[in-house]
Design an enzyme around this catalytic site. Structure first.
Site, short mmCIF file in Angstrom:
data_model
loop_
_atom_site.label_atom_id
_atom_site.label_comp_id
_atom_site.label_asym_id
_atom_site.label_seq_id
_atom_site.Cartn_x
_atom_site.Cartn_y
_atom_site.Cartn_z
NE ARG A 281 -3.49 -0.24 2.64
CZ ARG A 281 -4.02 -0.27 3.83
NH1 ARG A 281 -3.90 -1.23 4.37
NH2 ARG A 281 -4.94 0.69 4.44
CB ALA B 204 -15.54 14.19 -0.87
CB THR C 123 -16.61 7.87 7.06
OG1 THR C 123 -16.67 6.36 7.96
CG2 THR C 123 -17.82 8.66 7.48
CB SER C 124 -18.97 2.76 5.31
OG SER C 124 -18.06 2.15 6.04
CD GLU D 124 -22.66 3.16 -1.65
OE1 GLU D 124 -22.65 2.83 -0.50
OE2 GLU D 124 -22.21 2.74 -2.36
CG ASN E 268 -9.03 8.50 5.33
OD1 ASN E 268 -9.66 7.28 5.48
ND2 ASN E 268 -9.25 9.34 4.36
CG HIS F 86 -8.50 4.22 12.34
ND1 HIS F 86 -9.53 3.96 11.49
CD2 HIS F 86 -9.28 4.07 13.48
CE1 HIS F 86 -10.80 3.80 12.10
NE2 HIS F 86 -10.59 3.72 13.45
CG ASN G 27 -20.72 8.45 1.40
OD1 ASN G 27 -20.97 7.81 0.43
ND2 ASN G 27 -20.20 8.00 2.64
C1 BJW Z 1 -17.00 8.43 -1.07
C2 BJW Z 1 -16.47 8.81 -2.19
C3 BJW Z 1 -16.05 9.85 -2.69
C4 BJW Z 1 -16.75 6.58 -1.99
N1 BJW Z 1 -16.62 10.80 -1.93
N2 BJW Z 1 -17.40 9.46 -0.37
C5 BJW Z 1 -19.70 -4.96 17.16
C6 BJW Z 1 -20.24 -3.92 17.33
C7 BJW Z 1 -19.52 -2.70 17.45
C8 BJW Z 1 -18.34 -2.64 17.48
C9 BJW Z 1 -17.60 -3.73 17.03
C10 BJW Z 1 -18.12 -5.12 16.99
N3 BJW Z 1 -17.27 -5.65 16.90
C11 BJW Z 1 -16.07 -5.42 16.91
C12 BJW Z 1 -16.24 -3.88 17.07
C13 BJW Z 1 -15.33 -3.14 17.14
C14 BJW Z 1 -14.59 -2.75 15.61
C15 BJW Z 1 -15.86 -2.28 14.78
O1 BJW Z 1 -16.31 -0.94 14.67
N4 BJW Z 1 -16.32 -2.94 13.79
C16 BJW Z 1 -17.41 -2.92 13.09
C17 BJW Z 1 -17.09 -2.91 11.56
C18 BJW Z 1 -18.48 -3.71 13.45
N5 BJW Z 1 -13.89 -1.50 15.82
C19 BJW Z 1 -12.47 -1.89 16.35
O2 BJW Z 1 -12.03 -2.70 16.45
C20 BJW Z 1 -11.70 -0.53 16.86
N6 BJW Z 1 -11.28 -0.62 18.18
C21 BJW Z 1 -12.17 -0.92 19.18
O3 BJW Z 1 -13.33 -0.80 19.11
O4 BJW Z 1 -11.31 -1.08 20.36
C22 BJW Z 1 -12.14 -1.66 21.57
C23 BJW Z 1 -12.41 -3.00 21.16
C24 BJW Z 1 -11.29 -3.84 21.36
C25 BJW Z 1 -11.44 -5.19 21.26
C26 BJW Z 1 -12.47 -5.61 20.70
C27 BJW Z 1 -13.74 -5.08 20.59
C28 BJW Z 1 -13.51 -3.57 20.81
C29 BJW Z 1 -10.63 -0.21 15.71
C30 BJW Z 1 -11.13 -0.09 14.70
C31 BJW Z 1 -9.85 0.10 13.44
C32 BJW Z 1 -10.17 0.28 12.08
N7 BJW Z 1 -9.19 0.01 11.25
C33 BJW Z 1 -9.49 -0.11 10.00
C34 BJW Z 1 -7.94 -0.51 9.33
C35 BJW Z 1 -6.82 0.39 9.66
C36 BJW Z 1 -5.73 -0.21 8.87
C37 BJW Z 1 -5.68 -0.52 7.48
O5 BJW Z 1 -5.90 0.72 6.65
O6 BJW Z 1 -5.70 -1.39 6.93
O7 BJW Z 1 -9.60 1.20 9.42
S1 BJW Z 1 -10.64 -1.05 9.20
C38 BJW Z 1 -11.08 0.31 8.20
O8 BJW Z 1 -12.20 0.73 7.97
C39 BJW Z 1 -10.13 1.41 8.24
C40 BJW Z 1 -10.96 2.51 8.13
O9 BJW Z 1 -10.44 3.62 8.90
C41 BJW Z 1 -12.24 2.08 8.62
C42 BJW Z 1 -13.36 2.87 8.17
O10 BJW Z 1 -13.49 2.65 6.90
P1 BJW Z 1 -14.13 4.29 6.31
O11 BJW Z 1 -13.01 5.34 6.33
O12 BJW Z 1 -15.50 4.33 6.72
O13 BJW Z 1 -14.17 3.70 4.65
P2 BJW Z 1 -15.09 2.73 3.95
O14 BJW Z 1 -14.59 2.02 2.75
O15 BJW Z 1 -15.90 1.54 4.90
O16 BJW Z 1 -16.21 3.54 3.23
C43 BJW Z 1 -15.98 4.51 2.40
C44 BJW Z 1 -16.97 5.58 2.02
O17 BJW Z 1 -16.67 6.41 1.12
C45 BJW Z 1 -18.38 4.64 1.51
O18 BJW Z 1 -19.59 5.00 2.23
C46 BJW Z 1 -18.43 5.21 -0.04
O19 BJW Z 1 -19.70 5.45 -0.26
C47 BJW Z 1 -17.83 6.58 0.30
N8 BJW Z 1 -17.26 7.29 -1.10
N9 BJW Z 1 -16.30 7.43 -2.80
C48 BJW Z 1 -17.05 10.85 -1.01
N10 BJW Z 1 -15.66 10.26 -4.04
#
Ligand code: BJW
Ligand code: ZN
Length: 257
Positions: A77, A239, A196-197, A223, A109, A126, A221
């Site tokens: 990446r 965006a 963000t989703s 969506e 991000n 993150h 967004n």
């Molecule tokens: C556009 C566009 C354009 C397209 N203009 N828009 C059950 C319930 C609740 C919570 C949890 C659960 N089980 C586990 C959890 C916790 C978990 C979580 O939330 N999971 C859910 C998925 C259910 N969270 C965690 O684990 C966090 N830690 C935590 O809670 O600690 C306490 C804990 C510890 C132990 C156990 C449980 C809790 C940490 C989260 C870390 C996320 N890490 C990542 C990876 C980073 C490393 C990497 O890059 O590889 O971060 S995951 C990934 O998702 C990345 C992102 O930052 C994150 C969010 O994604 P984002 O940014 O929203 O992107 P997308 O792709 O999802 O969406 C893109 C959007 O853009 C879309 O909507 C498009 O429509 C839009 N779009 N083009 C504007 N031109």
């Protein structure tokens, strides 16, 4: 003849943007999509790398089992990101930082593109692909300057094994980082949720906190997301096209030829 120019930006938003004092912007992968960075989710798809869904390869469990595989994913990446540039959405957000009494940019991000666009004091919930962190002594190193292009880097301070300085699934956010973002969300008057989703917590709680504290919340967004229902406005589109329109203060509503 009359030509009506209809803006996607409401008068209400324009007025609030003009008088806002304390603004919070939360961004996600979609803000970098127009720079060529793939999103994790969206359009009904989930990112996959070498047959592994990203929530497997980007998980704390995978890092514990197979650190070299996780580094291979992040090294790949970084190689792609080196070639990419900020887009008009990053640039608009960078311009906004000097426009309000208080401005807080919170990003999920890890790509560093907000910094590249000139944003300062970015709260990176993150982490960053451009840093490594030692598993032994916690020392961090900057991978932009580093010669390491492949494999698992070693710590320059203690020789220990390093990991990407990012927050993987199932891992805790760095101490105090979410709390700092939540504090500014509680006191802001305008909150933007961009690209963000809104399914990953605790990041997705930031706009909820802002809304509960009385802020006007705008989503940008293409969506709808689980947050759309609590937002005051959802501007559906890219965006990079919408954010630069928000700061345009002059709108020709009904121009005459
Ligand atoms: C556009 C566009 C354009 C397209 N203009 N828009 C059950 C319930 C609740 C919570 C949890 C659960 N089980 C586990 C959890 C916790 C978990 C979580 O939330 N999971 C859910 C998925 C259910 N969270 C965690 O684990 C966090 N830690 C935590 O809670 O600690 C306490 C804990 C510890 C132990 C156990 C449980 C809790 C940490 C989260 C870390 C996320 N890490 C990542 C990876 C980073 C490393 C990497 O890059 O590889 O971060 S995951 C990934 O998702 C990345 C992102 O930052 C994150 C969010 O994604 P984002 O940014 O929203 O992107 P997308 O792709 O999802 O969406 C893109 C959007 O853009 C879309 O909507 C498009 O429509 C839009 N779009 N083009 C504007 N031109
Ligand atoms: Zn070390």
């Amino acid at each position: 003849m009359q030509a009506a120019t209809k803006s996607v930006v409401s008068e209400e938003l324009r007025a609030r943007f003009a008088r806002a004092k304390n603004v919070v912007v939360l961004t996600g992968a979609g803000v970098s999509a127009e720079s060529g960075v793939p999103t994790f989710r969206g359009a009904g798809k989930t990112a996959v790398w070498k047959g592994m869904p990203f929530d497997v390869i980007s998980s704390g469990a995978k890092l514990d089992r197979d650190l070299p595989a996780v580094w291979e994913w992040f090294n790949y990446r970084r190689g792609v990101l080196r070639t990419l540039k900020p887009n008009p959405a990053h640039e608009a957000i960078a311009r906004w930082q000097d426009r309000f009494e208080r401005f807080t940019l919170v990003t999920q991000n890890v790509d560093g593109l907000h910094h590249a666009a000139g944003s300062r004091n970015v709260i990176e919930l993150h982490g960053s692909v451009w840093r490594a962190r030692c598993l032994t002594c916690n020392s961090r190193s900057d991978l932009r300057a580093s010669e390491v292009v492949a494999g698992v880097p070693s710590c320059l301070d203690c020789g220990g094994v390093m990991r990407p300085d990012v927050v993987l699934f199932g891992e805790m956010l760095p101490r105090g980082v979410f709390e700092q973002a939540a504090m500014w969300a509680e006191s802001c008057d305008l909150c933007f949720v961009v690209g963000t989703s809104a399914v990953v917590y605790p990041a997705a709680a930031i706009p909820e906190i802002a809304r509960a504290a009385g802020a006007y919340v705008i989503e940008v967004n293409p969506e709808r997301t689980p947050l759309s229902n609590i937002c005051d406005e959802t501007l559906m589109g890219k965006a990079g096209e919408i954010l630069p329109l928000i700061e345009c203060t002059v709108v020709i509503e009904n121009s005459k030829d």
